[in-house]
Design a protein around this motif. Structure first.
Motif, PDB file in Angstrom:
ATOM      1  N   LYS A  61       0.821  -1.217   0.000  1.00 16.25           N
ATOM      2  CA  LYS A  61       0.000   0.000   0.000  1.00 16.25           C
ATOM      3  C   LYS A  61       0.857   1.271   0.000  1.00 16.25           C
ATOM      4  O   LYS A  61       0.417   2.307  -0.503  1.00 16.25           O
ATOM      5  CB  LYS A  61      -0.928  -0.004   1.222  1.00 16.25           C
ATOM      6  CG  LYS A  61      -2.001  -1.080   1.170  1.00 16.25           C
ATOM      7  CD  LYS A  61      -2.912  -1.000   2.389  1.00 16.25           C
ATOM      8  CE  LYS A  61      -4.014  -2.065   2.334  1.00 16.25           C
ATOM      9  NZ  LYS A  61      -4.885  -2.000   3.529  1.00 16.25           N
ATOM     10  N   GLY A  62       2.013   1.177   0.554  1.00 19.81           N
ATOM     11  CA  GLY A  62       2.863   2.368   0.646  1.00 19.81           C
ATOM     12  C   GLY A  62       3.792   2.560  -0.537  1.00 19.81           C
ATOM     13  O   GLY A  62       4.528   3.553  -0.601  1.00 19.81           O
ATOM     14  N   LEU A  63       3.747   1.643  -1.496  1.00 18.82           N
ATOM     15  CA  LEU A  63       4.684   1.689  -2.614  1.00 18.82           C
ATOM     16  C   LEU A  63       4.465   2.917  -3.496  1.00 18.82           C
ATOM     17  O   LEU A  63       5.427   3.542  -3.951  1.00 18.82           O
ATOM     18  CB  LEU A  63       4.559   0.410  -3.446  1.00 18.82           C
ATOM     19  CG  LEU A  63       5.604   0.200  -4.536  1.00 18.82           C
ATOM     20  CD1 LEU A  63       7.012   0.247  -3.960  1.00 18.82           C
ATOM     21  CD2 LEU A  63       5.367  -1.136  -5.246  1.00 18.82           C
ATOM     22  N   THR A  64       3.220   3.289  -3.731  1.00 14.93           N
ATOM     23  CA  THR A  64       2.929   4.438  -4.592  1.00 14.93           C
ATOM     24  C   THR A  64       3.529   5.718  -4.018  1.00 14.93           C
ATOM     25  O   THR A  64       4.126   6.527  -4.747  1.00 14.93           O
ATOM     26  CB  THR A  64       1.409   4.613  -4.769  1.00 14.93           C
ATOM     27  OG1 THR A  64       0.864   3.424  -5.357  1.00 14.93           O
ATOM     28  CG2 THR A  64       1.102   5.800  -5.663  1.00 14.93           C
ATOM     29  N   VAL A  80       7.956  -6.066  -9.277  1.00 13.71           N
ATOM     30  CA  VAL A  80       9.326  -6.395  -8.861  1.00 13.71           C
ATOM     31  C   VAL A  80       9.558  -5.986  -7.417  1.00 13.71           C
ATOM     32  O   VAL A  80      10.131  -6.740  -6.613  1.00 13.71           O
ATOM     33  CB  VAL A  80      10.344  -5.691  -9.788  1.00 13.71           C
ATOM     34  CG1 VAL A  80      11.765  -5.876  -9.250  1.00 13.71           C
ATOM     35  CG2 VAL A  80      10.233  -6.235 -11.197  1.00 13.71           C
ATOM     36  N   TRP A  81       9.084  -4.789  -7.049  1.00 13.77           N
ATOM     37  CA  TRP A  81       9.311  -4.272  -5.700  1.00 13.77           C
ATOM     38  C   TRP A  81       8.428  -4.952  -4.676  1.00 13.77           C
ATOM     39  O   TRP A  81       8.838  -5.167  -3.530  1.00 13.77           O
ATOM     40  CB  TRP A  81       9.089  -2.763  -5.692  1.00 13.77           C
ATOM     41  CG  TRP A  81       9.953  -2.094  -6.720  1.00 13.77           C
ATOM     42  CD1 TRP A  81       9.553  -1.520  -7.886  1.00 13.77           C
ATOM     43  CD2 TRP A  81      11.375  -1.999  -6.694  1.00 13.77           C
ATOM     44  NE1 TRP A  81      10.632  -1.061  -8.592  1.00 13.77           N
ATOM     45  CE2 TRP A  81      11.770  -1.335  -7.880  1.00 13.77           C
ATOM     46  CE3 TRP A  81      12.359  -2.393  -5.784  1.00 13.77           C
ATOM     47  CZ2 TRP A  81      13.093  -1.069  -8.182  1.00 13.77           C
ATOM     48  CZ3 TRP A  81      13.685  -2.130  -6.073  1.00 13.77           C
ATOM     49  CH2 TRP A  81      14.047  -1.470  -7.267  1.00 13.77           C
ATOM     50  N   ILE A  82       7.228  -5.329  -5.075  1.00 11.97           N
ATOM     51  CA  ILE A  82       6.352  -6.074  -4.163  1.00 11.97           C
ATOM     52  C   ILE A  82       6.965  -7.428  -3.841  1.00 11.97           C
ATOM     53  O   ILE A  82       6.970  -7.881  -2.686  1.00 11.97           O
ATOM     54  CB  ILE A  82       4.946  -6.238  -4.786  1.00 11.97           C
ATOM     55  CG1 ILE A  82       4.261  -4.873  -4.883  1.00 11.97           C
ATOM     56  CG2 ILE A  82       4.101  -7.200  -3.960  1.00 11.97           C
ATOM     57  CD1 ILE A  82       2.966  -4.891  -5.680  1.00 11.97           C
ATOM     58  N   ALA A  83       7.513  -8.079  -4.877  1.00  9.70           N
ATOM     59  CA  ALA A  83       8.169  -9.369  -4.660  1.00  9.70           C
ATOM     60  C   ALA A  83       9.357  -9.216  -3.717  1.00  9.70           C
ATOM     61  O   ALA A  83       9.610 -10.079  -2.865  1.00  9.70           O
ATOM     62  CB  ALA A  83       8.625  -9.942  -5.999  1.00  9.70           C
ATOM     63  N   LYS A  84      10.079  -8.118  -3.850  1.00  6.35           N
ATOM     64  CA  LYS A  84      11.219  -7.872  -2.977  1.00  6.35           C
ATOM     65  C   LYS A  84      10.765  -7.649  -1.539  1.00  6.35           C
ATOM     66  O   LYS A  84      11.387  -8.146  -0.595  1.00  6.35           O
ATOM     67  CB  LYS A  84      12.000  -6.656  -3.471  1.00  6.35           C
ATOM     68  CG  LYS A  84      13.295  -6.404  -2.714  1.00  6.35           C
ATOM     69  CD  LYS A  84      14.117  -5.313  -3.383  1.00  6.35           C
ATOM     70  CE  LYS A  84      15.445  -5.123  -2.659  1.00  6.35           C
ATOM     71  NZ  LYS A  84      16.324  -4.143  -3.324  1.00  6.35           N
ATOM     72  N   MET A  85       9.645  -6.942  -1.375  1.00  2.00           N
ATOM     73  CA  MET A  85       9.118  -6.699  -0.036  1.00  2.00           C
ATOM     74  C   MET A  85       8.699  -7.984   0.663  1.00  2.00           C
ATOM     75  O   MET A  85       8.767  -8.084   1.893  1.00  2.00           O
ATOM     76  CB  MET A  85       7.919  -5.760  -0.116  1.00  2.00           C
ATOM     77  CG  MET A  85       8.251  -4.322  -0.460  1.00  2.00           C
ATOM     78  SD  MET A  85       6.740  -3.348  -0.679  1.00  2.00           S
ATOM     79  CE  MET A  85       7.431  -1.676  -0.797  1.00  2.00           C
ATOM     80  N   GLU A  86       8.278  -8.959  -0.140  1.00  5.72           N
ATOM     81  CA  GLU A  86       7.751 -10.209   0.428  1.00  5.72           C
ATOM     82  C   GLU A  86       8.782 -11.314   0.482  1.00  5.72           C
ATOM     83  O   GLU A  86       8.517 -12.385   1.027  1.00  5.72           O
ATOM     84  CB  GLU A  86       6.539 -10.660  -0.406  1.00  5.72           C
ATOM     85  CG  GLU A  86       5.367  -9.671  -0.344  1.00  5.72           C
ATOM     86  CD  GLU A  86       4.216 -10.065  -1.253  1.00  5.72           C
ATOM     87  OE1 GLU A  86       4.413 -10.999  -2.086  1.00  5.72           O
ATOM     88  OE2 GLU A  86       3.133  -9.464  -1.142  1.00  5.72           O
TER      89      GLU A  86
END
Length: 329
Positions: A61-64, A80-86
């Motif tokens: 939710k905070g990525l934007t 790509v960044w969501i995958a990195k966060m998880e």
């Protein structure tokens, strides 16, 4: 002249020499104190963003919002960044960095002092914004300095014994400590202002690195000498004790004006030890050519009235000839 007459003259002259020496020492101290006061008065507005923490806690939710604040850090699509966060390994990395750098206050103060010195000697310099990140322990890119931003990869400063560095050679892991962070930033700045050597000789390359290290002397006067070159206490002690035989080895093997690139690997580039081809090699630290170049530049500045900026652009051959360098025995 008889001995009595000589002694009478000496008795009169000796106090004058003593007074002159005291005057010179006091003048030098006063001059140094004045410079230190002027540097301390340099205004610095250092902005630091803990992007590593912001990214670790943002979630999808905070990525934007992060993209809007740091658009230059998000070239890839959101997936790509969501995958990195998880990713479990990335989560662990964020935790390790967060635990080690709960506070950045000491580093901030060190950077403020560094930039005060830079602004004093280079008034036109614009202090960059500091952004702390993680970079998958890419120690070759632990510091990236651009015209306006300084990226500091904190995962490269967790301490030499950290489990992430277990597979690294000792000489590499030794430098992955937060006590070297400010020195690494100073090195990145030095590479921007010290021109590359004008010829390919070993001597020119030694003095090029000597210029960088002398510049760090001026920019980090209150930091231990060994940290400016990235040595341990034992490394620096070895270099000091063996300066004369090192220099003799370079002379006897006619290395100074050689353009053999192998000398870079043996004496200038990071390595576990320097390669003289002798039994003592394993006892020596790497990059001893840089150390010798440093001593040559120091000798030159002691024997010549030259400004710091003038030094940086002077031909290496001229620096050597005017240095009257003599290694310590």
């Amino acid at each position: 002249m008889n001995n009595k007459m000589y002694c009478k003259i000496l008795a009169r002259v000796k106090p004058i020499f003593i007074l002159l020496s005291v005057f010179l020492i006091l003048f030098s101290c006063n001059d140094s104190d004045k410079v230190a006061q002027e540097i301390e008065a340099v205004p610095i507005d250092l902005k630091i963003a803990r992007f590593d923490r912001e990214f670790a806690s943002a979630g999808e939710k905070g990525l934007t919002a992060l993209r809007k604040t740091y658009p230059y850090l998000f070239p890839a699509p959101d997936s790509v960044w969501i995958a990195k966060m998880e990713d479990s390994l990335q989560i662990e990395l964020f935790q390790e960095v967060g635990n080690a750098f709960q506070s950045f206050e000491d580093e901030q103060e060190g950077l403020v002092q560094l930039f005060k010195h830079i602004k004093y000697y280079f008034p036109e310099y614009k202090v960059p914004k500091v952004i702390t990140v993680t970079n998958d322990v890419d120690y070759n890119n632990r510091i990236i300095l651009t015209d306006s931003i300084l990226f500091v990869s904190l995962d490269n400063y967790l301490g030499p014994e950290h489990k992430y560095y277990g597979g690294f050679q000792r000489y590499i892991a030794q430098s992955l400590d937060r006590s070297y962070l400010v020195s690494d930033v100073a090195s990145a700045f030095a590479k921007q202002v010290v021109p590359r050597p004008r010829d390919r000789t070993f001597l020119a390359r030694m003095i090029y690195f000597g210029k960088e290290l002398y510049l760090k002397d001026k920019l980090m006067p209150n930091v231990e000498e060994r940290k400016r070159i990235g040595y341990s206490e034992e490394d620096l002690t070895w270099a000091i004790a063996n300066e004369e035989p090192m220099w003799r080895n370079f002379i006897e093997n006619e290395y100074l004006y050689s353009t053999d690139n192998k000398l870079n690997q043996r004496f200038l580039e990071p390595a576990p030890f320097s390669k003289f081809g002798l039994e003592l090699d394993n006892e020596s630290p790497g990059r001893l050519g840089r150390y010798v170049g440093w001593q040559i530049v120091k000798a030159f500045m002691e024997n010549n009235d030259v400004s710091l900026k003038q030094l940086l652009t002077m031909p290496e051959e001229e620096i050597f000839k005017k240095s009257n360098y003599k290694p310590r025995n």
